[in-house]
Design a protein around this motif. Structure first.
Motif, PDB file in Angstrom:
ATOM      1  N   ARG A 184       0.879  -1.232  -0.041  1.00 24.11           N
ATOM      2  CA  ARG A 184       0.128   0.314   0.061  1.00 24.11           C
ATOM      3  C   ARG A 184       0.749   1.206   0.043  1.00 24.11           C
ATOM      4  NH1 ARG A 184      -2.216   3.139   4.060  1.00 24.11           N
ATOM      5  NH2 ARG A 184      -1.569   1.465   5.681  1.00 24.11           N
ATOM      6  N   THR A 185       2.033   1.266   0.813  1.00 29.20           N
ATOM      7  CA  THR A 185       2.830   2.291   0.802  1.00 29.20           C
ATOM      8  C   THR A 185       3.608   2.621  -0.466  1.00 29.20           C
ATOM      9  OG1 THR A 185       4.665   1.063   2.017  1.00 29.20           O
ATOM     10  CG2 THR A 185       2.995   2.220   3.181  1.00 29.20           C
ATOM     11  N   ARG A 186       3.821   1.866  -1.315  1.00 29.16           N
ATOM     12  CA  ARG A 186       4.570   2.020  -2.203  1.00 29.16           C
ATOM     13  C   ARG A 186       3.932   2.605  -3.875  1.00 29.16           C
ATOM     14  NH1 ARG A 186       5.978  -4.146  -4.753  1.00 29.16           N
ATOM     15  NH2 ARG A 186       3.685  -4.507  -5.711  1.00 29.16           N
ATOM     16  N   LEU A 187       2.277   2.889  -3.386  1.00 24.69           N
ATOM     17  CA  LEU A 187       1.560   3.383  -4.610  1.00 24.69           C
ATOM     18  C   LEU A 187       1.209   4.940  -4.055  1.00 24.69           C
ATOM     19  CD1 LEU A 187      -0.868   0.666  -5.602  1.00 24.69           C
ATOM     20  CD2 LEU A 187       0.928   1.357  -6.938  1.00 24.69           C
ATOM     21  N   ALA A 188       1.364   5.769  -5.264  1.00 26.06           N
ATOM     22  CA  ALA A 188       0.909   7.161  -5.103  1.00 26.06           C
ATOM     23  C   ALA A 188      -0.705   7.093  -5.625  1.00 26.06           C
ATOM     24  CB  ALA A 188       1.598   8.127  -5.756  1.00 26.06           C
ATOM     25  N   ALA A 215      -5.335  -7.507  -4.971  1.00 26.32           N
ATOM     26  CA  ALA A 215      -3.825  -7.791  -5.643  1.00 26.32           C
ATOM     27  C   ALA A 215      -4.074  -6.552  -7.158  1.00 26.32           C
ATOM     28  CB  ALA A 215      -3.979  -9.013  -6.232  1.00 26.32           C
ATOM     29  N   ARG A 216      -5.353  -6.496  -7.575  1.00 28.19           N
ATOM     30  CA  ARG A 216      -5.378  -5.796  -8.970  1.00 28.19           C
ATOM     31  C   ARG A 216      -5.363  -4.187  -8.122  1.00 28.19           C
ATOM     32  NH1 ARG A 216      -9.528  -9.585 -10.608  1.00 28.19           N
ATOM     33  NH2 ARG A 216     -10.909  -8.480  -9.354  1.00 28.19           N
ATOM     34  N   ALA A 217      -5.940  -3.962  -6.973  1.00 30.65           N
ATOM     35  CA  ALA A 217      -6.018  -2.466  -6.512  1.00 30.65           C
ATOM     36  C   ALA A 217      -4.546  -1.882  -6.362  1.00 30.65           C
ATOM     37  CB  ALA A 217      -6.904  -2.545  -5.246  1.00 30.65           C
ATOM     38  N   LEU A 218      -3.846  -3.077  -5.961  1.00 30.71           N
ATOM     39  CA  LEU A 218      -2.306  -3.123  -5.375  1.00 30.71           C
ATOM     40  C   LEU A 218      -1.234  -2.905  -6.687  1.00 30.71           C
ATOM     41  CD1 LEU A 218      -2.243  -4.622  -1.995  1.00 30.71           C
ATOM     42  CD2 LEU A 218      -2.018  -2.254  -2.336  1.00 30.71           C
ATOM     43  N   GLN A 219      -1.945  -3.359  -7.683  1.00 33.75           N
ATOM     44  CA  GLN A 219      -1.187  -3.552  -8.876  1.00 33.75           C
ATOM     45  C   GLN A 219       0.049  -4.556  -8.654  1.00 33.75           C
ATOM     46  OE1 GLN A 219       0.116   0.149 -10.546  1.00 33.75           O
ATOM     47  NE2 GLN A 219      -1.982   1.014 -10.979  1.00 33.75           N
ATOM     48  N   LEU A 220      -0.106  -5.585  -8.331  1.00 35.73           N
ATOM     49  CA  LEU A 220       1.000  -6.586  -8.099  1.00 35.73           C
ATOM     50  C   LEU A 220       1.039  -7.424  -9.275  1.00 35.73           C
ATOM     51  CD1 LEU A 220      -0.446  -8.337  -4.668  1.00 35.73           C
ATOM     52  CD2 LEU A 220       0.978  -6.143  -4.861  1.00 35.73           C
ATOM     53  N   GLU A 261       3.845 -11.590  -7.043  1.00 32.79           N
ATOM     54  CA  GLU A 261       3.486 -10.829  -5.809  1.00 32.79           C
ATOM     55  C   GLU A 261       2.119 -11.617  -5.612  1.00 32.79           C
ATOM     56  OE1 GLU A 261       5.906  -6.804  -6.043  1.00 32.79           O
ATOM     57  OE2 GLU A 261       3.901  -7.025  -7.026  1.00 32.79           O
ATOM     58  N   THR A 262       1.334 -11.551  -6.724  1.00 30.51           N
ATOM     59  CA  THR A 262       0.003 -12.006  -6.494  1.00 30.51           C
ATOM     60  C   THR A 262      -0.163 -13.628  -6.002  1.00 30.51           C
ATOM     61  OG1 THR A 262      -0.885 -10.623  -8.082  1.00 30.51           O
ATOM     62  CG2 THR A 262      -2.167 -12.530  -7.462  1.00 30.51           C
ATOM     63  N   ALA A 263       1.050 -14.230  -6.320  1.00 32.23           N
ATOM     64  CA  ALA A 263       1.012 -15.787  -5.950  1.00 32.23           C
ATOM     65  C   ALA A 263       1.383 -15.704  -4.185  1.00 32.23           C
ATOM     66  CB  ALA A 263       1.892 -16.646  -6.761  1.00 32.23           C
ATOM     67  N   ALA A 264       2.471 -14.966  -4.197  1.00 31.39           N
ATOM     68  CA  ALA A 264       2.615 -14.766  -2.534  1.00 31.39           C
ATOM     69  C   ALA A 264       1.679 -14.219  -1.962  1.00 31.39           C
ATOM     70  CB  ALA A 264       4.109 -13.714  -2.478  1.00 31.39           C
ATOM     71  N   PHE A 265       0.865 -13.391  -2.309  1.00 35.27           N
ATOM     72  CA  PHE A 265      -0.406 -12.862  -1.418  1.00 35.27           C
ATOM     73  C   PHE A 265      -1.191 -14.022  -1.237  1.00 35.27           C
ATOM     74  CE2 PHE A 265      -3.507  -9.102  -1.468  1.00 35.27           C
ATOM     75  CZ  PHE A 265      -3.635  -8.983  -0.199  1.00 35.27           C
ATOM     76  N   TYR A 266      -1.597 -14.852  -2.310  1.00 34.92           N
ATOM     77  CA  TYR A 266      -2.553 -15.863  -2.110  1.00 34.92           C
ATOM     78  C   TYR A 266      -1.818 -16.891  -0.902  1.00 34.92           C
ATOM     79  CZ  TYR A 266      -5.874 -15.326  -5.924  1.00 34.92           C
ATOM     80  OH  TYR A 266      -7.140 -14.790  -6.644  1.00 34.92           O
ATOM     81  N   HIS A 307      -6.481 -11.542 -13.481  1.00 39.82           N
ATOM     82  CA  HIS A 307      -5.396 -10.517 -12.988  1.00 39.82           C
ATOM     83  C   HIS A 307      -5.121  -9.575 -14.048  1.00 39.82           C
ATOM     84  CE1 HIS A 307      -1.673  -9.231 -11.035  1.00 39.82           C
ATOM     85  NE2 HIS A 307      -0.955  -9.339 -12.132  1.00 39.82           N
ATOM     86  N   ILE A 308      -5.068  -8.038 -13.767  1.00 42.40           N
ATOM     87  CA  ILE A 308      -4.621  -7.267 -14.815  1.00 42.40           C
ATOM     88  C   ILE A 308      -3.141  -6.905 -14.311  1.00 42.40           C
ATOM     89  CG2 ILE A 308      -5.177  -5.096 -15.839  1.00 42.40           C
ATOM     90  CD1 ILE A 308      -7.907  -5.272 -14.438  1.00 42.40           C
ATOM     91  N   PRO A 309      -2.454  -7.177 -15.528  1.00 41.41           N
ATOM     92  CA  PRO A 309      -0.832  -6.860 -15.052  1.00 41.41           C
ATOM     93  C   PRO A 309      -0.620  -5.616 -14.702  1.00 41.41           C
ATOM     94  CG  PRO A 309      -1.257  -8.420 -17.209  1.00 41.41           C
ATOM     95  CD  PRO A 309      -2.465  -8.008 -16.689  1.00 41.41           C
ATOM     96  N   ALA A 310       0.297  -5.288 -13.702  1.00 37.85           N
ATOM     97  CA  ALA A 310       0.579  -3.968 -13.253  1.00 37.85           C
ATOM     98  C   ALA A 310       0.693  -2.994 -14.471  1.00 37.85           C
ATOM     99  CB  ALA A 310       1.668  -3.980 -12.439  1.00 37.85           C
ATOM    100  N   GLY A 311       1.757  -3.255 -15.444  1.00 36.28           N
ATOM    101  CA  GLY A 311       1.852  -2.455 -16.601  1.00 36.28           C
ATOM    102  C   GLY A 311       0.741  -2.046 -17.347  1.00 36.28           C
ATOM    103  N   VAL A 312      -0.125  -3.220 -17.373  1.00 38.99           N
ATOM    104  CA  VAL A 312      -1.544  -2.713 -18.312  1.00 38.99           C
ATOM    105  C   VAL A 312      -2.544  -1.767 -17.103  1.00 38.99           C
ATOM    106  CG1 VAL A 312      -3.734  -3.677 -19.050  1.00 38.99           C
ATOM    107  CG2 VAL A 312      -1.535  -4.948 -19.593  1.00 38.99           C
ATOM    108  N   GLN A 313      -2.307  -1.925 -15.938  1.00 43.36           N
ATOM    109  CA  GLN A 313      -3.082  -1.041 -14.973  1.00 43.36           C
ATOM    110  C   GLN A 313      -2.570   0.171 -15.216  1.00 43.36           C
ATOM    111  OE1 GLN A 313      -4.181  -2.297 -11.081  1.00 43.36           O
ATOM    112  NE2 GLN A 313      -3.393  -4.543 -11.600  1.00 43.36           N
ATOM    113  N   ARG A 314      -1.239   0.530 -15.307  1.00 43.33           N
ATOM    114  CA  ARG A 314      -0.703   1.902 -15.372  1.00 43.33           C
ATOM    115  C   ARG A 314      -1.150   2.374 -16.765  1.00 43.33           C
ATOM    116  NH1 ARG A 314       3.583  -0.590 -12.618  1.00 43.33           N
ATOM    117  NH2 ARG A 314       4.554  -1.353 -14.557  1.00 43.33           N
TER     118      ARG A 314
END
Length: 291
Positions: free
Chosen positions: A12-16, A69-74, A78-83, A99-106
């Motif tokens: 959470r802290t690494r996202l603006a 995981a989607r909200a945090l752009q994992l 990272e998503t597997a680790a979260f599960y 899962h939407i890849p982080a680059g696609v989310q950006r």
């Protein structure tokens, strides 16, 4: 401290706010997203985020983990680790991914002023921009996480009155089913997907007939007329892009930069169609449960 809580706070802290397409307000004592912002993005309560981060709740459901995981752009690792931190098995390679890849989310954060939607390989809606929702009079994924284009087309029969493909409704339906056949070839061992197909077949003879044709093809771009109750008919190009190394589909509507269709789309962008839809500030990471 429980690993799940540690990971959630760190991510959470690494996202603006700008990273997820929301406006920052007020003075921030710490970096990253506020708990309230993450809760809004994932479609959960703030209290639930607090309990997770304090280690008082350690067993979130797979649906909640996927939403966070989607909200945090994992990314996928990272998503597997979260599960695993939530004592859940990560989705297998045979499973239809939501899962939407982080680059696609950006990327889609930067395209948030366009009529854009993101779909899973089974045509489950994962995200839509405000202009998409205004164009089609549809709710956000947070408000209605069960939206699926196959179900809307063949079971609910709600698409025909909203948009018309210039090749005719039969061409659009055949293209959808042929594309879904590609998903079946890649994810035939996904029990949830097989159950989904069986349910739609049972409810729609039209779908069953097209499915039994066995036609397999990627969904092609089409020209469509969108029937909007406020601004009238809008003729738009509909392009479908499958993200490389992913089954995620980006569906984008566009038109020429000038002309009556562009003017109508700009009217909706400026808020001229708000009477027909709920306007909100949902993010690209809106929550969606699996089938």
């Amino acid at each position: 401290m429980h690993a799940l809580a540690d990971l959630l706070r760190a991510w959470r802290t690494r996202l603006a706010p700008a990273d997820v397409g929301i406006e920052s307000f007020g003075r921030r004592r710490t970096k990253g997203l506020r708990r309230e912002e993450l809760a809004q993005l994932a479609g959960v309560s703030v209290d639930y985020i607090v309990r997770l981060e304090q280690g008082r709740s350690r067993t979130p459901s797979a649906q909640i983990v996927a939403a966070l995981a989607r909200a945090l752009q994992l990314d996928s690792t990272e998503t597997a680790a979260f599960y695993r931190a939530a004592a859940l098995a990560p989705p297998g390679s045979d499973t239809v991914s939501h899962h939407i890849p982080a680059g696609v989310q950006r990327m889609i954060v930067r395209m948030s002023d366009l009529p854009l939607a993101v779909f899973a390989a089974d045509w489950t809606l994962l995200h839509s921009t405000p202009l998409w929702r205004s164009l089609f009079g549809s709710p956000s994924v947070t408000d209605d996480p069960a939206q699926n284009l196959i179900v809307q087309t063949f079971v609910e029969n709600s698409i025909a009155g909203i948009a018309t493909a210039h090749g005719g409704p039969a061409a659009f339906e055949r293209a959808l089913v042929a594309d879904l056949r590609r998903t079946a070839a890649a994810h035939g061992n996904d029990t949830s997907f097989r159950r989904f197909i069986a349910d739609v077949r049972a409810q729609s003879p039209r779908f069953a007939a097209l499915w039994d044709e066995g036609h397999v093809a990627a969904h092609q771009s089409m020209v469509k007329t969108v029937h909007h109750p406020v601004v009238g008919d809008i003729v738009l190009d509909c392009d479908v892009v499958t993200v490389p190394d992913s089954d995620i589909k980006l569906v984008l509507y566009s038109t020429k930069q000038s002309g009556p269709d562009a003017d109508k789309l700009e009217c909706l962008r400026a808020g001229g169609g708000r009477a027909t839809v709920r306007s909100d500030a949902d993010s690209v990471a809106a929550a969606h449960p699996g089938n």
